[in-house]
Design an enzyme around this catalytic site. Structure first.
Site: not given
Ligand SMILES: Cc1ncc(COP(=O)(O)O)c(C=O)c1O
Length: 388
Positions: A152, A180, A328
């Site tokens: 991501n 992603q 995040c």
């Molecule tokens: C690679 C990846 N995994 C997991 C997530 C988490 O997803 P969610 O926001 O639906 O909890 C994200 C979100 O940014 C992500 O980019």
């Protein structure tokens, strides 16, 4: 001022078709999908139709293999924690990469506290793991391998098909975080021997707080969310049927042709930004690879000598939304674990990088505005430093 949105890896706006579908279902299909009377049966039908659309989108053998969740984080947490606990009699070793999303890394850290052993595969400066490292790490007591389809922050893709081939005769279950990649790549869980796969609707112009965990028939574990018998006892909680319908609508828009077109378009966008900044004399480098084999919607740039925070704030003042890392990480001052794994903790790239990510509604004019804004900011800050 028109806001220019270049942070589609963080989240995407809902499409008009998704909005219309959800508005209709919220207004007209409010029954509890687990009840037996007409309104409930109607909601149940909408839910099961959505499940079928989603199962088809990844070539699942059966729609029973799709568990609706609250999104990528819950799917990832379930795949890691629940399967590790369910399989610990077979071993306590897990393999992952150093650049997974925190929704994978955090549950793994918790498992380490409980006595599980985790191998974090390193990545090179392009954000890629080596298959030789993977083969060397695999042991008889490995019970779970979790390797993302695409990253991501820098867009690097992992050799999912090759890993699936290696694992098909091994006891370890193979999970991939495709949050992603789902909107761009052709995903086929049977072709790639994937046992579990996570996605999230809000990354593909669907609603937030809905996603799914694919789990191959025979891959069984107790529900993370305990309570009622929804999702055939695999995920408790009253089903969010309008969100499921919205998710399916978003998925239906992603035909193979649309995905192929997007890949080419976003790859062109990447090159456009790189060419524009180069032509304007901006001193920068790409973090990762510009290679079309990587996730085409993510472009991570090191703008040399200008802190992420300063650049992001100045771009925000210019009405341009970009990220300093993953969503995040963006609000915190924590350095990116992805760039750290690629370049080392001492690299200036850690504090001087930006992530752009393209989506359905991104235009070349948005990119030109970004190029001009970055050029202006760099020139101004350089001048300010020179006169000091
Ligand atoms: C690679 C990846 N995994 C997991 C997530 C988490 O997803 P969610 O926001 O639906 O909890 C994200 C979100 O940014 C992500 O980019």
């Amino acid at each position: 001022m028109k806001e220019i949105y270049l942070d589609n890896a963080a989240t995407t706006p809902m499409s008009p078709a998704v909005l219309a579908e959800m508005t209709d279902k919220m207004a007209n299909v409010f029954g509890n999908a687990s009840t037996l009377y007409g309104l409930g049966r109607e909601a149940h039908t909408v839910m099961e139709n959505s499940r079928q659309v989603i199962a088809d989108s990844i070539n699942a053998a059966s729609d029973d293999e799709i568990i609706f969740t609250s999104g990528g984080s819950e799917s990832d947490n379930t795949a890691i924690t629940q399967t590790a606990h369910a399989r610990q009699k077979l071993g306590k070793h897990i393999i992952t990469t150093a650049i997974e999303h925190k929704a994978i890394l955090e549950p793994l850290r918790a498992l380490e506290q409980e006595g599980f052993e985790v191998t974090y595969l390193p990545v090179d400066q392009q954000g890629h793991i080596s298959l030789d490292d993977f083969k060397a790490a695999l042991r008889d007591d490995t019970i779970l391998v979790s390797i993302m389809t695409g990253n991501n922050e820098v867009g690097s893709r992992m050799p999912i098909h090759e890993i699936g081939e290696i694992l098909k005769d091994h006891q370890a279950w193979f999970h991939t975080d495709a949050v992603q990649a789902y909107g761009l790549l052709d995903i086929d869980v049977q072709r790639d021997h994937i046992d579990m796969l996570s996605t999230s609707a809000h990354k593909i112009n669907g609603p937030k707080m809905i996603g799914f965990l694919y789990r191959r028939e025979g891959v069984n574990f107790p529900s993370l969310v305990k309570g009622g018998d929804q999702e055939e006892k695999r995920r408790a909680g009253t089903e969010n049927v309008p969100a499921m319908a919205g998710f399916a609508t978003a998925v239906q828009a992603l035909t193979p042709e649309v995905k192929a077109k997007r890949q080419a378009k976003y790859q062109g966008f990447k090159q456009h930004v790189v060419d524009g900044l180069t032509a304007n004399g901006v001193d920068f480098a790409v973090n990762g690879s510009l290679d079309g084999e990587n996730l085409n919607h993510v472009l991570n740039l090191w703008i040399k000598g200008i802190s992420t925070y300063v650049m992001q704030t100045n771009l925000d003042l210019a009405g341009i939304a970009v990220s300093g890392g993953s969503a995040c990480t963006a609000g915190s001052i924590e350095p990116s674990h992805v760039l750290t794994a690629m370049f080392g903790a001492d690299s200036p790239r850690i504090g001087e990088s930006l992530r752009l990510s393209f989506g359905t509604y991104t235009t070349e004019a948005d990119l030109d505005a970004f190029i001009q804004a970055v050029t202006k900011i760099v020139t101004r800050l350089k001048h300010t430093n020179e006169v000091k």
